[in-house]
Design a protein around this motif. Structure first.
Motif, PDB file in Angstrom:
ATOM      1  N   MET A   1       0.798  -1.162   0.013  1.00  0.00           N
ATOM      2  CA  MET A   1      -0.131   0.013   0.159  1.00  0.00           C
ATOM      3  C   MET A   1       0.705   1.137  -0.027  1.00  0.00           C
ATOM      4  SD  MET A   1      -3.282   1.053   2.592  1.00  0.00           S
ATOM      5  CE  MET A   1      -2.353   1.084   4.241  1.00  0.00           C
ATOM      6  N   SER A   2       0.735   2.032  -0.918  1.00  0.00           N
ATOM      7  CA  SER A   2       1.328   3.402  -1.085  1.00  0.00           C
ATOM      8  C   SER A   2       1.132   4.283   0.182  1.00  0.00           C
ATOM      9  CB  SER A   2       0.960   4.018  -2.271  1.00  0.00           C
ATOM     10  OG  SER A   2       1.628   5.383  -2.280  1.00  0.00           O
ATOM     11  N   ASP A   3       2.034   4.905   0.664  1.00  0.00           N
ATOM     12  CA  ASP A   3       2.082   6.067   1.824  1.00  0.00           C
ATOM     13  C   ASP A   3       1.632   7.359   1.464  1.00  0.00           C
ATOM     14  OD1 ASP A   3       2.341   4.058   3.801  1.00  0.00           O
ATOM     15  OD2 ASP A   3       4.423   4.543   4.185  1.00  0.00           O
ATOM     16  N   GLU A   4       1.712   7.516   0.005  1.00  0.00           N
ATOM     17  CA  GLU A   4       1.300   8.843  -0.497  1.00  0.00           C
ATOM     18  C   GLU A   4      -0.207   9.234  -0.093  1.00  0.00           C
ATOM     19  OE1 GLU A   4       0.772  11.038  -4.892  1.00  0.00           O
ATOM     20  OE2 GLU A   4       1.744   9.232  -4.789  1.00  0.00           O
ATOM     21  N   VAL A   5      -0.385  10.628   0.277  1.00  0.00           N
ATOM     22  CA  VAL A   5      -1.653  11.030   0.600  1.00  0.00           C
ATOM     23  C   VAL A   5      -2.072  11.987  -0.419  1.00  0.00           C
ATOM     24  CG1 VAL A   5      -2.906  12.678   2.317  1.00  0.00           C
ATOM     25  CG2 VAL A   5      -0.723  11.368   3.193  1.00  0.00           C
ATOM     26  N   THR A   6      -3.421  11.642  -0.735  1.00  0.00           N
ATOM     27  CA  THR A   6      -4.288  12.354  -1.669  1.00  0.00           C
ATOM     28  C   THR A   6      -5.373  13.086  -1.056  1.00  0.00           C
ATOM     29  OG1 THR A   6      -5.454  10.391  -2.414  1.00  0.00           O
ATOM     30  CG2 THR A   6      -3.580  10.820  -3.855  1.00  0.00           C
ATOM     31  N   VAL A   7      -5.697  14.184  -1.259  1.00  0.00           N
ATOM     32  CA  VAL A   7      -6.813  14.997  -0.873  1.00  0.00           C
ATOM     33  C   VAL A   7      -7.473  15.344  -1.966  1.00  0.00           C
ATOM     34  CG1 VAL A   7      -7.504  16.899   0.421  1.00  0.00           C
ATOM     35  CG2 VAL A   7      -5.407  15.848   1.083  1.00  0.00           C
ATOM     36  N   LEU A   8      -9.005  15.123  -2.106  1.00  0.00           N
ATOM     37  CA  LEU A   8     -10.017  15.562  -2.798  1.00  0.00           C
ATOM     38  C   LEU A   8     -11.265  16.211  -2.192  1.00  0.00           C
ATOM     39  CD1 LEU A   8      -9.983  12.090  -5.046  1.00  0.00           C
ATOM     40  CD2 LEU A   8      -8.631  14.381  -5.443  1.00  0.00           C
ATOM     41  N   ASP A   9     -11.937  16.891  -3.004  1.00  0.00           N
ATOM     42  CA  ASP A   9     -12.929  17.467  -2.433  1.00  0.00           C
ATOM     43  C   ASP A   9     -14.189  16.599  -2.747  1.00  0.00           C
ATOM     44  OD1 ASP A   9     -15.237  19.098  -1.747  1.00  0.00           O
ATOM     45  OD2 ASP A   9     -14.713  20.806  -3.011  1.00  0.00           O
ATOM     46  N   ASN A  10     -14.846  16.031  -1.763  1.00  0.00           N
ATOM     47  CA  ASN A  10     -15.961  15.233  -2.229  1.00  0.00           C
ATOM     48  C   ASN A  10     -17.201  16.267  -1.864  1.00  0.00           C
ATOM     49  OD1 ASN A  10     -18.411  13.757  -2.071  1.00  0.00           O
ATOM     50  ND2 ASN A  10     -17.404  11.999  -1.032  1.00  0.00           N
ATOM     51  N   LYS A  11     -17.459  16.944  -2.960  1.00  0.00           N
ATOM     52  CA  LYS A  11     -18.556  17.905  -3.134  1.00  0.00           C
ATOM     53  C   LYS A  11     -19.787  17.463  -2.475  1.00  0.00           C
ATOM     54  CE  LYS A  11     -16.528  21.197  -6.503  1.00  0.00           C
ATOM     55  NZ  LYS A  11     -15.324  20.786  -6.221  1.00  0.00           N
ATOM     56  N   GLU A  12     -20.257  16.115  -2.897  1.00  0.00           N
ATOM     57  CA  GLU A  12     -21.521  15.568  -2.519  1.00  0.00           C
ATOM     58  C   GLU A  12     -21.561  15.468  -1.084  1.00  0.00           C
ATOM     59  OE1 GLU A  12     -23.102  11.177  -3.306  1.00  0.00           O
ATOM     60  OE2 GLU A  12     -23.226  12.423  -5.266  1.00  0.00           O
ATOM     61  N   ARG A  13     -20.698  15.289  -0.318  1.00  0.00           N
ATOM     62  CA  ARG A  13     -20.648  14.827   1.215  1.00  0.00           C
ATOM     63  C   ARG A  13     -20.281  16.215   1.761  1.00  0.00           C
ATOM     64  NH1 ARG A  13     -19.141   9.035   2.610  1.00  0.00           N
ATOM     65  NH2 ARG A  13     -20.401   9.614   4.400  1.00  0.00           N
ATOM     66  N   LYS A  14     -19.801  17.320   1.137  1.00  0.00           N
ATOM     67  CA  LYS A  14     -19.323  18.283   1.677  1.00  0.00           C
ATOM     68  C   LYS A  14     -18.050  18.047   2.513  1.00  0.00           C
ATOM     69  CE  LYS A  14     -23.574  20.796   0.784  1.00  0.00           C
ATOM     70  NZ  LYS A  14     -24.657  21.302   1.380  1.00  0.00           N
ATOM     71  N   ARG A  15     -17.160  17.707   2.004  1.00  0.00           N
ATOM     72  CA  ARG A  15     -16.000  17.462   2.849  1.00  0.00           C
ATOM     73  C   ARG A  15     -14.938  17.020   2.108  1.00  0.00           C
ATOM     74  NH1 ARG A  15     -17.121  11.406   5.576  1.00  0.00           N
ATOM     75  NH2 ARG A  15     -16.409  10.204   3.633  1.00  0.00           N
ATOM     76  N   TYR A  16     -13.525  17.555   2.470  1.00  0.00           N
ATOM     77  CA  TYR A  16     -12.380  17.079   1.845  1.00  0.00           C
ATOM     78  C   TYR A  16     -11.794  15.896   2.277  1.00  0.00           C
ATOM     79  CZ  TYR A  16     -12.248  21.768   0.048  1.00  0.00           C
ATOM     80  OH  TYR A  16     -12.517  23.137  -0.643  1.00  0.00           O
ATOM     81  N   GLU A  17     -11.463  14.800   1.842  1.00  0.00           N
ATOM     82  CA  GLU A  17     -11.106  13.712   2.000  1.00  0.00           C
ATOM     83  C   GLU A  17      -9.572  13.330   1.773  1.00  0.00           C
ATOM     84  OE1 GLU A  17     -15.567  11.499   1.163  1.00  0.00           O
ATOM     85  OE2 GLU A  17     -13.900  10.848  -0.171  1.00  0.00           O
ATOM     86  N   ALA A  18      -9.027  12.936   2.557  1.00  0.00           N
ATOM     87  CA  ALA A  18      -7.741  12.388   2.648  1.00  0.00           C
ATOM     88  C   ALA A  18      -7.517  10.839   2.531  1.00  0.00           C
ATOM     89  CB  ALA A  18      -6.673  12.839   3.717  1.00  0.00           C
ATOM     90  N   ARG A  19      -6.605  10.400   1.337  1.00  0.00           N
ATOM     91  CA  ARG A  19      -6.917   8.945   1.282  1.00  0.00           C
ATOM     92  C   ARG A  19      -5.401   8.518   1.143  1.00  0.00           C
ATOM     93  NH1 ARG A  19     -11.445   6.334   0.650  1.00  0.00           N
ATOM     94  NH2 ARG A  19     -13.395   7.533   0.362  1.00  0.00           N
ATOM     95  N   ILE A  20      -5.062   7.348   1.647  1.00  0.00           N
ATOM     96  CA  ILE A  20      -3.791   6.762   1.479  1.00  0.00           C
ATOM     97  C   ILE A  20      -4.120   5.534   1.081  1.00  0.00           C
ATOM     98  CG2 ILE A  20      -1.791   5.665   2.863  1.00  0.00           C
ATOM     99  CD1 ILE A  20      -1.941   8.160   4.742  1.00  0.00           C
ATOM    100  N   GLY A  21      -3.471   5.046  -0.159  1.00  0.00           N
ATOM    101  CA  GLY A  21      -3.615   3.908  -0.734  1.00  0.00           C
ATOM    102  C   GLY A  21      -5.094   3.329  -0.974  1.00  0.00           C
TER     103      GLY A  21
END
Length: 95
Positions: free
Chosen positions: A1-21
């Motif tokens: 699993m990658s340790d890279e953090v990606t952050v996306l705007d989940n407009k539908e849920r009105k939140r920014y989400e950070a994901r790792i792998g």
């Protein structure tokens, strides 16, 4: 699993989400009212704490607010503290 953090705007849920792998590592909730992004809550999942995920969420959210021409109301203590440590974002803050 990658340790890279990606952050996306989940407009539908009105939140920014950070994901790792692909796993949800944290969220920063928001609403937009009258040109102001109100940020009431930031959560990092316990197994991902101590990896700077909260800071990555705050930076991505604030950069997005700036890009969208909005202001920010940092109701979450973490976002308020992040702005205090990174004064380049203070121009975005409203009372």
């Amino acid at each position: 699993m990658s340790d890279e953090v990606t952050v996306l705007d989940n407009k539908e849920r009105k939140r920014y989400e950070a994901r790792i792998g692909g796993a949800l590592a944290g969220i920063l909730a928001y609403t937009v009212q009258d040109g102001v992004a109100v940020m009431p809550h930031t959560v990092v999942e316990p197994q991902f704490e101590g990896r700077g995920i909260g800071g990555k969420l705050a930076k991505a959210a604030l950069d997005d607010v700036r890009e969208r021409g909005l202001k920010v109301a940092p109701r979450c203590w973490f976002v308020a503290a992040y702005i205090e440590k990174h004064p380049e974002y203070t121009d975005l803050v409203v009372d």
